[in-house]
Design a protein around this motif. Structure first.
Motif, PDB file in Angstrom:
ATOM      1  N   HIS A   1       4.353  -5.618 -10.726  1.00 11.51           N
ATOM      2  CA  HIS A   1       5.151  -4.903 -10.429  1.00 11.51           C
ATOM      3  C   HIS A   1       6.517  -5.723  -9.485  1.00 11.51           C
ATOM      4  N   GLU A   2       6.058  -6.938  -8.946  1.00 14.27           N
ATOM      5  CA  GLU A   2       6.880  -7.688  -8.259  1.00 14.27           C
ATOM      6  C   GLU A   2       7.496  -8.470  -9.055  1.00 14.27           C
TER       7      GLU A   2
ATOM      8  N   VAL B   1       0.806  -1.221  -0.017  1.00 15.95           N
ATOM      9  CA  VAL B   1       0.070   0.103   0.046  1.00 15.95           C
ATOM     10  C   VAL B   1       0.812   1.266  -0.003  1.00 15.95           C
ATOM     11  N   GLY B   2       1.801   1.449   0.874  1.00 14.19           N
ATOM     12  CA  GLY B   2       2.647   2.623   0.936  1.00 14.19           C
ATOM     13  C   GLY B   2       3.480   2.713  -0.236  1.00 14.19           C
ATOM     14  N   ASP B   3       3.970   1.924  -0.657  1.00 10.53           N
ATOM     15  CA  ASP B   3       4.724   1.979  -1.968  1.00 10.53           C
ATOM     16  C   ASP B   3       4.195   2.007  -3.414  1.00 10.53           C
ATOM     17  N   LEU B   4       2.913   1.272  -3.422  1.00  6.66           N
ATOM     18  CA  LEU B   4       2.428   1.415  -4.792  1.00  6.66           C
ATOM     19  C   LEU B   4       1.025   1.693  -5.071  1.00  6.66           C
TER      20      LEU B   4
ATOM     21  N   TYR C   1      -9.231  -5.032  -7.464  1.00 10.00           N
ATOM     22  CA  TYR C   1      -8.679  -6.053  -8.149  1.00 10.00           C
ATOM     23  C   TYR C   1      -7.473  -5.685  -9.127  1.00 10.00           C
ATOM     24  N   ALA C   2      -7.862  -4.524  -9.798  1.00  6.19           N
ATOM     25  CA  ALA C   2      -7.036  -4.000 -10.661  1.00  6.19           C
ATOM     26  C   ALA C   2      -5.522  -3.568  -9.970  1.00  6.19           C
ATOM     27  N   GLU C   3      -5.636  -3.241  -8.917  1.00  8.31           N
ATOM     28  CA  GLU C   3      -4.545  -2.669  -8.290  1.00  8.31           C
ATOM     29  C   GLU C   3      -3.671  -3.939  -7.700  1.00  8.31           C
ATOM     30  N   TRP C   4      -4.354  -4.588  -6.987  1.00  6.20           N
ATOM     31  CA  TRP C   4      -3.402  -6.033  -6.647  1.00  6.20           C
ATOM     32  C   TRP C   4      -3.016  -6.784  -7.499  1.00  6.20           C
ATOM     33  N   PHE C   5      -3.407  -6.851  -8.824  1.00  7.46           N
ATOM     34  CA  PHE C   5      -3.243  -7.240 -10.045  1.00  7.46           C
ATOM     35  C   PHE C   5      -1.781  -6.738 -10.403  1.00  7.46           C
TER      36      PHE C   5
END
Length: 389
Positions: A343-344, A319-322, A334-338
């Motif tokens: 990113h990882e 959350v804090g980074d991305l 959903y779109a964000e955690w995808f």
């Protein structure tokens, strides 16, 4: 990273999720080194639409030409299930960094050579287990590992969708065992099994399982459909020969027990992943319908066992980074955690490090459990999971 292109093979519904995530995060690794280069699909208009929407440079119709392109280094494989193994193996052999959609293969026997090839390859590879990147689940995993719930006792994971509840949804590869494998179990149950493993560890046995086909026939379409879309239907039907619902009772290596269920005909549930877990010191619950928090109850808290809500905040994983808005209880969907997963993956590519949180090995381990669930359902008896293999 030297000059590299990103390619998406498969321009359907899930290919769009990959495209959106690459567009969101590729620039963080340097515009000169990561390019949104190619969208590949046999359906040229579909590929062109996706490329134009997310800013990819070109389209192609043959995945083999994508893998032969020296400017392509990163490949997302977003094809129907029965093509995952062949294309992933070819991409690894071509030296590409590969992110393959789940399921990794239709069976553990098919997934094993992919796992072996990934181990031997110098490139980065992974399976799309994006639900591991939900900040609430990632934090819950950390708390379990730190012993906050004590010894694991029981977990229930259910993945319920309603995309196949309408009997007028056209027949497609998804409803053929030869092309899709088991239906709801492989399509969405793969995520449920992976979440169980992510939180509680390896599964040693499927004690029992059961399956149901609730829509036995579907009409053949008169034109191609995308994702779970409706199209005009013919008057001819074809059999559905894979499950609409599958459930299994499992035992973990650590002695805990679990229940997993997957349904594609659960009316009213568009896309629900729900988790309830219990340990000797506490319990927790989470649902993607309310993804910005999980509830935790512990005997050693001042609340004396009552549930306390643990919300997303800047200190939460990713959350804090991305997150676009790193603030307490701002929804992350959903779109964000995808995107967090992409990113990882790109970070692993850039740093030449293994992609361990949703690896090809994780895809293989999930396939072993899925095979055991199928066999337990067919045999009406317990099945051992050979997770050491």
């Amino acid at each position: 990273m030297s000059a590299q292109g990103i390619a998406i093979i498969g321009a359907g519904m899930i290919g769009a999720a990959h495209a959106a995530a690459y567009r969101q995060f590729a620039h963080q690794f340097g515009q000169a080194s990561l390019r949104l280069k190619t969208v590949c699909d046999m359906n040229a208009s579909l590929a062109q639409e996706l490329a134009a929407k997310y800013g990819f440079e070109e389209i192609k119709s043959d995945w083999k030409t994508v893998l032969a392109d020296d400017e392509i280094a990163v490949v997302s494989i977003c094809l129907p299930n029965f093509l995952h193994t062949e294309v992933t193996m070819a991409a690894l052999a071509a030296g590409k960094h590969v992110l393959c959609e789940k399921p990794l293969a239709l069976s553990a026997d098919s997934a094993r050579p992919v796992r072996d090839a990934a181990k031997a390859a110098a490139c980065t590879s992974g399976t799309v287990f994006n639900y591991r990147r939900i900040p609430a689940l990632a934090e819950l995993k950390a708390r379990i590992s730190a012993g906050e719930i004590g010894d694991p006792v029981q977990i229930s994971v259910r993945f319920q969708c309603d995309y196949a509840a309408d009997p007028l949804l056209p027949h497609s590869w998804r409803y053929e065992f030869a092309k899709a494998g088991p239906g709801a179990l492989l399509d969405i149950g793969t995520h449920a099994v992976d979440v169980m493993r992510f939180l509680f560890g390896d599964i040693s046995e499927v004690v029992g399982a059961t399956s149901t086909i609730s829509v036995p026939d579907r009409y053949l379409p008169l034109s191609a459909s995308v994702g779970h879309g409706h199209v005009e239907l013919s008057d001819q039907t074809a059999k559905v020969d894979n499950d609409d619902v599958m459930s299994g009772l499992v035992r973990f290596v650590n002695g805990a027990q679990g229940f997993v269920t997957a349904s594609r005909v659960a009316i009213g549930y568009g896309n629900l992943l729900a988790v309830d877990l219990f340990g000797t010191k506490g319990s927790a619950r989470f649902s993607t319908e309310m993804p910005s928090f999980f509830d935790l109850a512990r005997f050693d808290d001042d609340a004396a066992g009552a549930f306390v809500r643990v919300t997303n905040r800047p200190a939460s994983p990713a959350v804090g980074d991305l997150a676009a808005v790193p603030h307490g209880l701002v929804s992350v969907g959903y779109a964000e955690w995808f995107g967090f997963m992409i990113h990882e993956f790109l970070s692993a590519v850039q740093n030449s490090t293994p992609f361990e949180n949703g690896s090809i090995e994780d895809g293989f381990r999930a396939a072993q459990v899925l095979d055991a669930i199928q066999l337990a359902s067919a045999s009406n008896g317990p099945v051992q999971v050979r997770w050491q293999d």
